[in-house]
Design an enzyme around this catalytic site. Structure first.
Site, PDB file in Angstrom:
ATOM      1  N   GLY A 131     -15.136 -10.743 -17.231  1.00 42.51           N
ATOM      2  CA  GLY A 131     -13.811 -10.466 -16.673  1.00 42.51           C
ATOM      3  C   GLY A 131     -12.711 -11.161 -17.456  1.00 42.51           C
ATOM      4  O   GLY A 131     -11.618 -10.608 -17.654  1.00 42.51           O
ATOM      5  N   THR A 132     -12.994 -12.362 -17.914  1.00 42.76           N
ATOM      6  CA  THR A 132     -11.993 -13.114 -18.676  1.00 42.76           C
ATOM      7  C   THR A 132     -11.598 -12.347 -19.926  1.00 42.76           C
ATOM      8  O   THR A 132     -10.409 -12.171 -20.225  1.00 42.76           O
ATOM      9  CB  THR A 132     -12.567 -14.507 -19.056  1.00 42.76           C
ATOM     10  OG1 THR A 132     -12.905 -15.196 -17.853  1.00 42.76           O
ATOM     11  CG2 THR A 132     -11.584 -15.325 -19.866  1.00 42.76           C
ATOM     12  N   ASN A 156      -9.403 -14.620  -5.677  1.00 44.96           N
ATOM     13  CA  ASN A 156     -10.766 -15.144  -5.586  1.00 44.96           C
ATOM     14  C   ASN A 156     -10.882 -16.345  -4.655  1.00 44.96           C
ATOM     15  O   ASN A 156     -11.945 -16.630  -4.132  1.00 44.96           O
ATOM     16  CB  ASN A 156     -11.290 -15.510  -6.983  1.00 44.96           C
ATOM     17  CG  ASN A 156     -10.294 -16.276  -7.801  1.00 44.96           C
ATOM     18  OD1 ASN A 156      -9.175 -15.828  -8.014  1.00 44.96           O
ATOM     19  ND2 ASN A 156     -10.678 -17.447  -8.268  1.00 44.96           N
ATOM     20  N   GLN A 177     -12.722  -9.251  -8.125  1.00 47.54           N
ATOM     21  CA  GLN A 177     -13.286  -9.607  -6.813  1.00 47.54           C
ATOM     22  C   GLN A 177     -13.468  -8.428  -5.871  1.00 47.54           C
ATOM     23  O   GLN A 177     -13.902  -8.625  -4.731  1.00 47.54           O
ATOM     24  CB  GLN A 177     -12.389 -10.664  -6.131  1.00 47.54           C
ATOM     25  CG  GLN A 177     -12.473 -12.039  -6.751  1.00 47.54           C
ATOM     26  CD  GLN A 177     -13.862 -12.670  -6.640  1.00 47.54           C
ATOM     27  OE1 GLN A 177     -14.697 -12.279  -5.821  1.00 47.54           O
ATOM     28  NE2 GLN A 177     -14.122 -13.658  -7.479  1.00 47.54           N
ATOM     29  N   SER A 208     -16.044  -7.492 -13.554  1.00 49.78           N
ATOM     30  CA  SER A 208     -17.060  -8.402 -14.094  1.00 49.78           C
ATOM     31  C   SER A 208     -18.344  -8.199 -13.308  1.00 49.78           C
ATOM     32  O   SER A 208     -18.346  -8.300 -12.074  1.00 49.78           O
ATOM     33  CB  SER A 208     -16.575  -9.846 -13.947  1.00 49.78           C
ATOM     34  OG  SER A 208     -17.601 -10.717 -14.355  1.00 49.78           O
ATOM     35  N   HIS A 232     -21.111  -9.849 -12.849  1.00 50.68           N
ATOM     36  CA  HIS A 232     -21.842 -10.868 -12.082  1.00 50.68           C
ATOM     37  C   HIS A 232     -21.263 -11.079 -10.687  1.00 50.68           C
ATOM     38  O   HIS A 232     -21.816 -11.818  -9.877  1.00 50.68           O
ATOM     39  CB  HIS A 232     -21.966 -12.187 -12.859  1.00 50.68           C
ATOM     40  CG  HIS A 232     -20.743 -13.029 -12.972  1.00 50.68           C
ATOM     41  ND1 HIS A 232     -20.537 -14.137 -12.184  1.00 50.68           N
ATOM     42  CD2 HIS A 232     -19.679 -12.955 -13.792  1.00 50.68           C
ATOM     43  CE1 HIS A 232     -19.387 -14.711 -12.529  1.00 50.68           C
ATOM     44  NE2 HIS A 232     -18.845 -14.009 -13.503  1.00 50.68           N
ATOM     45  N   THR A 278     -22.307  -5.666 -31.229  1.00 46.37           N
ATOM     46  CA  THR A 278     -23.432  -4.854 -30.749  1.00 46.37           C
ATOM     47  C   THR A 278     -23.522  -4.932 -29.232  1.00 46.37           C
ATOM     48  O   THR A 278     -23.414  -6.015 -28.653  1.00 46.37           O
ATOM     49  CB  THR A 278     -24.745  -5.343 -31.411  1.00 46.37           C
ATOM     50  OG1 THR A 278     -24.558  -5.260 -32.825  1.00 46.37           O
ATOM     51  CG2 THR A 278     -25.937  -4.510 -30.993  1.00 46.37           C
ATOM     52  N   CYS A 310     -14.426 -21.831 -11.930  1.00 43.91           N
ATOM     53  CA  CYS A 310     -13.899 -22.138 -13.268  1.00 43.91           C
ATOM     54  C   CYS A 310     -13.009 -23.374 -13.270  1.00 43.91           C
ATOM     55  O   CYS A 310     -12.629 -23.860 -14.321  1.00 43.91           O
ATOM     56  CB  CYS A 310     -13.128 -20.954 -13.818  1.00 43.91           C
ATOM     57  SG  CYS A 310     -14.174 -19.517 -13.947  1.00 43.91           S
TER      58      CYS A 310
HETATM   59  N1  PLP Z   1     -10.792 -12.850 -12.352  1.00 45.06           N
HETATM   60  C1  PLP Z   1     -11.162 -13.223 -11.140  1.00 45.06           C
HETATM   61  C2  PLP Z   1     -10.307 -12.862  -9.972  1.00 45.06           C
HETATM   62  C3  PLP Z   1     -12.331 -13.963 -10.955  1.00 45.06           C
HETATM   63  O1  PLP Z   1     -12.685 -14.355  -9.738  1.00 45.06           O
HETATM   64  C4  PLP Z   1     -13.100 -14.288 -12.088  1.00 45.06           C
HETATM   65  C5  PLP Z   1     -14.324 -15.107 -11.950  1.00 45.06           C
HETATM   66  O2  PLP Z   1     -14.429 -15.928 -11.065  1.00 45.06           O
HETATM   67  C6  PLP Z   1     -12.666 -13.850 -13.342  1.00 45.06           C
HETATM   68  C7  PLP Z   1     -11.505 -13.137 -13.442  1.00 45.06           C
HETATM   69  C8  PLP Z   1     -13.431 -14.172 -14.581  1.00 45.06           C
HETATM   70  O3  PLP Z   1     -14.580 -13.377 -14.676  1.00 45.06           O
HETATM   71  P1  PLP Z   1     -15.770 -13.841 -15.666  1.00 45.06           P
HETATM   72  O4  PLP Z   1     -16.451 -14.967 -14.997  1.00 45.06           O
HETATM   73  O5  PLP Z   1     -16.626 -12.628 -15.785  1.00 45.06           O
HETATM   74  O6  PLP Z   1     -15.117 -14.197 -16.940  1.00 45.06           O
END
Ligand code: PLP
Length: 420
Positions: free
Chosen positions: A74-75, A153, A181, A201, A203, A239, A327
């Site tokens: 997601g980042t 989140n 989310q 994302s 996961h 890849t 994070c």
């Molecule tokens: N954006 C939100 C709202 C999130 O909650 C998160 C992860 O907690 C991310 C972005 C980042 O996703 P990733 O962990 O896949 O980089």
């Protein structure tokens, strides 16, 4: 490896990989390990599965498969959308986002400032909501992109993405939403939302870490962030992570099937947890709007105690929760989301997020509700922050933890006996 029994209330940090997802990815770890870009059959057959997964992820958000770019997370998706808007609009050097975004946006915004761009971090209201009129007024002729998360989140608060997208469209400004989310919790339809970019994302929806995607609306000018090979139709070099992409596709299918469950059974569990805490533990406050909120998330302020102490004691009882985004764990600073909502740093340090998921049961809630009130009371009794210092309770945390360990040992030996 024997796994300890635990009670998981941190689904906004990450989710358990669904067994069906593991099954789907295993062939691509064991046998089908070719490179999808290879011309020979052993590789190219794998490419078909990547495209199949792309269709499934596209279906989750009602996009065209060609609009899906697989990324590593997601980042990366968030960074890529903002980077592309700036790179394809060289005359525009202003970005709008909010003060409550994930650190993927907050820290990227800070980085952009250092690189000479201008970034507006919009404030939020005390209930975590966004003043869309303020957002509209903040758009300037040199604004390249507005990036606003779909759901927070930490608090679960949902922003009015359709309305914001319409404002951006009317002003001719690109719009990105971080929807990381939302899958499984909200019905997603990029056509209704009207965004140019949307991040996901895997996961967070019961697939492995290390795979995400960016929806890029057809005909939107795009400049890759990861520059390399021609993969992803030239939109992202590197890849493809085939096993994870296949897993993402399978998880997308499953999460669509479970949407109803998140909104009924999981919501009922969350509400029982939240209502009981607020009704039975004095000086507790819910953070964030009650209604416009994800069905799985509750964030509670426990006055006069430190969240880190609560989490430590819960951990000893096998209960996983968090004080904010995974994070930012380890940082001594109070949550930037809660302080942006106007909480004092002291109150923000006493907040715990419980985020539920499809694997939570009534028994999990019972276990948490049994142990949380005495833990809070015990901590308050010894807290210098507590103005009233009530008499010490008889609840013995050490004994409760020992009992939990014994129960676990018994449960494990029962399991082993049955398996033998
Ligand atoms: N954006 C939100 C709202 C999130 O909650 C998160 C992860 O907690 C991310 C972005 C980042 O996703 P990733 O962990 O896949 O980089």
């Amino acid at each position: 490896m024997t796994q300890r029994k635990f009670y998981y209330f941190d689904n906004n940090a990450t989710t358990r990989i669904a067994p069906e997802v593991v099954d789907a990815m295993i062939p691509f770890l064991k046998d089908l390990w070719g490179n999808p870009s290879s011309a020979y059959f052993f590789g190219s057959q794998v490419g078909k599965h990547v495209e199949d997964a792309r269709k499934k992820v596209a279906a989750l958000i009602n996009a065209d498969p060609k609009e899906i770019v697989f990324t590593s997370c997601g980042t990366e998706s968030n960074n890529s959308a903002i980077h592309s808007a700036l790179a394809t609009n060289p005359g525009k050097r202003h970005v709008i986002t909010t003060a409550v975004e994930h650190s993927a946006n907050i820290n990227f915004g800070e980085y952009l400032r250092k690189m000479g761009f201008e970034v507006t971090f919009l404030p939020v209201e005390p209930d975590g909501s966004l003043d869309v009129h303020l957002l509209e007024k903040s758009i300037r002729p040199d604004t390249a992109i507005v990036s606003v998360m779909y759901a927070n989140n930490e608090t679960g608060v949902i922003f009015p993405i359709e309305e914001i997208a319409a404002i951006c469209r009317s002003k001719g400004v690109l719009f990105h939403t971080d929807a990381v989310q939302t899958p499984g919790k909200l019905k997603l339809d990029v056509k209704n939302l009207g965004c140019d970019f949307l991040s996901l994302s895997a996961h967070k929806l019961h697939a492995p870490k290390g795979i995400g995607c960016l929806y890029v609306k057809r005909r939107t000018k795009y400049q890759p962030y990861v520059i390399g090979g021609h993969q992803e139709r030239g939109k992202r070099g590197g890849t493809e992570n085939v096993a994870n992409i296949v897993a993402f596709g399978r998880a997308a299918e499953l999460v669509m099937e479970k949407l109803n469950e998140e909104n009924t059974r999981v919501r009922a569990l969350r509400d029982r947890l939240e209502n009981t805490i607020l009704a039975t533990i004095p000086n507790t406050i819910r953070n964030g709007a009650k209604e416009s909120r994800l069905p799985n998330t509750t964030n509670i302020a426990f006055e006069f105690v430190e969240a880190e102490a609560i989490l430590l004691l819960l951990d000893g009882l096998g209960i996983c929760a968090s004080s904010g985004s995974a994070c930012t764990t380890g940082s001594l600073d109070p949550s930037h989301v809660l302080t942006a909502m106007g909480l004092s740093p002291m109150r923000a340090r006493g907040c715990v997020r419980f985020s539920l998921g499809i694997y939570n049961t009534d028994e999990d809630i019972d276990h948490l509700l049994k142990h949380l009130p005495p833990i809070i009371k015990r901590l308050r009794d010894i807290s210098p922050l507590n103005p009233s210092h009530p008499d010490n309770d008889k609840y013995d945390i050490e004994a409760a933890r020992e009992k939990h360990e014994q129960d676990l040992a018994e449960a494990m030996s029962d399991k082993d006996e049955k398996a033998a």
